[in-house]
Design a protein around this motif. Structure first.
Motif, PDB file in Angstrom:
ATOM      1  N   SER A 140      -6.104   1.071 -18.694  1.00 19.50           N
ATOM      2  CA  SER A 140      -5.172   1.942 -18.008  1.00 19.50           C
ATOM      3  C   SER A 140      -4.075   0.933 -17.366  1.00 19.50           C
ATOM      4  O   SER A 140      -4.219  -0.264 -17.548  1.00 19.50           O
ATOM      5  CB  SER A 140      -5.618   2.601 -16.724  1.00 19.50           C
ATOM      6  N   TRP A 141      -2.877   1.612 -17.143  1.00 21.51           N
ATOM      7  CA  TRP A 141      -1.810   0.671 -16.536  1.00 21.51           C
ATOM      8  C   TRP A 141      -1.048   1.348 -15.692  1.00 21.51           C
ATOM      9  O   TRP A 141      -0.536   2.890 -15.800  1.00 21.51           O
ATOM     10  CB  TRP A 141      -1.171   0.072 -17.531  1.00 21.51           C
ATOM     11  N   ASN A 142      -0.547   0.886 -14.660  1.00 19.81           N
ATOM     12  CA  ASN A 142       0.319   1.652 -13.546  1.00 19.81           C
ATOM     13  C   ASN A 142       1.560   1.312 -13.717  1.00 19.81           C
ATOM     14  O   ASN A 142       2.580   1.987 -13.423  1.00 19.81           O
ATOM     15  CB  ASN A 142      -0.367   1.134 -12.146  1.00 19.81           C
ATOM     16  N   THR A 179       7.014   1.945 -14.026  1.00 20.83           N
ATOM     17  CA  THR A 179       5.841   2.390 -14.060  1.00 20.83           C
ATOM     18  C   THR A 179       5.382   3.224 -15.331  1.00 20.83           C
ATOM     19  O   THR A 179       6.197   3.617 -16.014  1.00 20.83           O
ATOM     20  CB  THR A 179       5.718   3.561 -12.659  1.00 20.83           C
ATOM     21  N   THR A 209       1.510  -7.162 -16.230  1.00 16.60           N
ATOM     22  CA  THR A 209       1.088  -5.900 -15.963  1.00 16.60           C
ATOM     23  C   THR A 209      -0.106  -5.989 -15.100  1.00 16.60           C
ATOM     24  O   THR A 209      -0.847  -7.226 -14.918  1.00 16.60           O
ATOM     25  CB  THR A 209       0.822  -5.300 -17.347  1.00 16.60           C
ATOM     26  N   VAL A 210      -0.938  -5.043 -14.658  1.00 14.70           N
ATOM     27  CA  VAL A 210      -2.139  -5.137 -13.838  1.00 14.70           C
ATOM     28  C   VAL A 210      -2.936  -4.043 -14.633  1.00 14.70           C
ATOM     29  O   VAL A 210      -2.632  -2.986 -15.246  1.00 14.70           O
ATOM     30  CB  VAL A 210      -1.814  -4.417 -12.450  1.00 14.70           C
ATOM     31  N   SER A 211      -4.224  -4.657 -14.687  1.00 15.58           N
ATOM     32  CA  SER A 211      -5.133  -3.580 -15.546  1.00 15.58           C
ATOM     33  C   SER A 211      -6.577  -3.861 -14.805  1.00 15.58           C
ATOM     34  O   SER A 211      -6.914  -5.035 -14.459  1.00 15.58           O
ATOM     35  CB  SER A 211      -5.501  -3.995 -16.755  1.00 15.58           C
ATOM     36  N   GLN A 212      -7.047  -2.815 -14.298  1.00 13.44           N
ATOM     37  CA  GLN A 212      -8.197  -2.872 -13.472  1.00 13.44           C
ATOM     38  C   GLN A 212      -8.060  -3.991 -12.245  1.00 13.44           C
ATOM     39  O   GLN A 212      -8.969  -4.569 -12.013  1.00 13.44           O
ATOM     40  CB  GLN A 212      -9.531  -3.312 -14.413  1.00 13.44           C
ATOM     41  N   ARG A 213      -7.185  -3.841 -11.655  1.00 13.08           N
ATOM     42  CA  ARG A 213      -6.636  -4.601 -10.510  1.00 13.08           C
ATOM     43  C   ARG A 213      -6.654  -6.102 -10.789  1.00 13.08           C
ATOM     44  O   ARG A 213      -6.814  -6.776  -9.660  1.00 13.08           O
ATOM     45  CB  ARG A 213      -7.802  -4.117  -9.392  1.00 13.08           C
ATOM     46  N   ARG A 214      -6.375  -6.493 -12.063  1.00 15.80           N
ATOM     47  CA  ARG A 214      -6.321  -7.920 -12.414  1.00 15.80           C
ATOM     48  C   ARG A 214      -4.722  -7.922 -12.954  1.00 15.80           C
ATOM     49  O   ARG A 214      -4.414  -7.101 -13.757  1.00 15.80           O
ATOM     50  CB  ARG A 214      -7.435  -8.382 -13.448  1.00 15.80           C
ATOM     51  N   ASP A 215      -4.237  -9.273 -12.564  1.00 18.27           N
ATOM     52  CA  ASP A 215      -2.909  -9.694 -13.159  1.00 18.27           C
ATOM     53  C   ASP A 215      -2.986 -10.290 -14.351  1.00 18.27           C
ATOM     54  O   ASP A 215      -3.709 -11.261 -14.690  1.00 18.27           O
ATOM     55  CB  ASP A 215      -2.213 -10.460 -12.026  1.00 18.27           C
TER      56      ASP A 215
END
Length: 115
Positions: free
Chosen positions: A30-32, A52, A97-103
């Motif tokens: 996922s991505w925000n 976004t 980007t951020v994925s699973q709360r990781r940068d």
């Protein structure tokens, strides 16, 4: 893990245009949001543009009305169309980007604006 790869940088004359692209691959669940940052020599890294997953965009004041960020969620790519380039736009540009709360960061692509 996620891999980000930028492309499209190069040398351009003042007033010219370039389009940067960033392709994301790997374990993308996922991505925000996806971002473009830049860092000029001797300066701090700054956020240039953000988009976004819903399509909302934000721009640094210095590039607003000249740069346009867009994304293709199906292809996991984000682009930065840069018009009316100025010498002060010279920098290394990074996608983020951020994925699973990781940068995650790309390796950077050099943009040089000069006559």
């Amino acid at each position: 893990q996620v891999q980000l790869v930028e492309s499209g940088g190069g040398l351009v004359q003042p007033g010219g245009s370039l389009k940067l692209s960033c392709a994301a691959s790997g374990s993308i669940f996922s991505w925000n949001a996806m971002d473009w940052y830049r860092q000029a020599p001797g300066k701090q890294r700054e956020l240039v543009a953000r988009i976004t997953s819903g399509g909302n965009t934000n721009y640094a004041d210095s590039v607003k009305d000249r740069f346009t960020i867009s994304r293709d969620n199906a292809k996991n790519t984000v682009s930065l169309q840069m018009n009316s380039l100025k010498i002060e736009d010279t920098a290394v540009y990074y996608c983020h980007t951020v994925s699973q709360r990781r940068d995650y960061w790309g390796q950077g692509t050099q943009v040089t604006v000069a006559s």
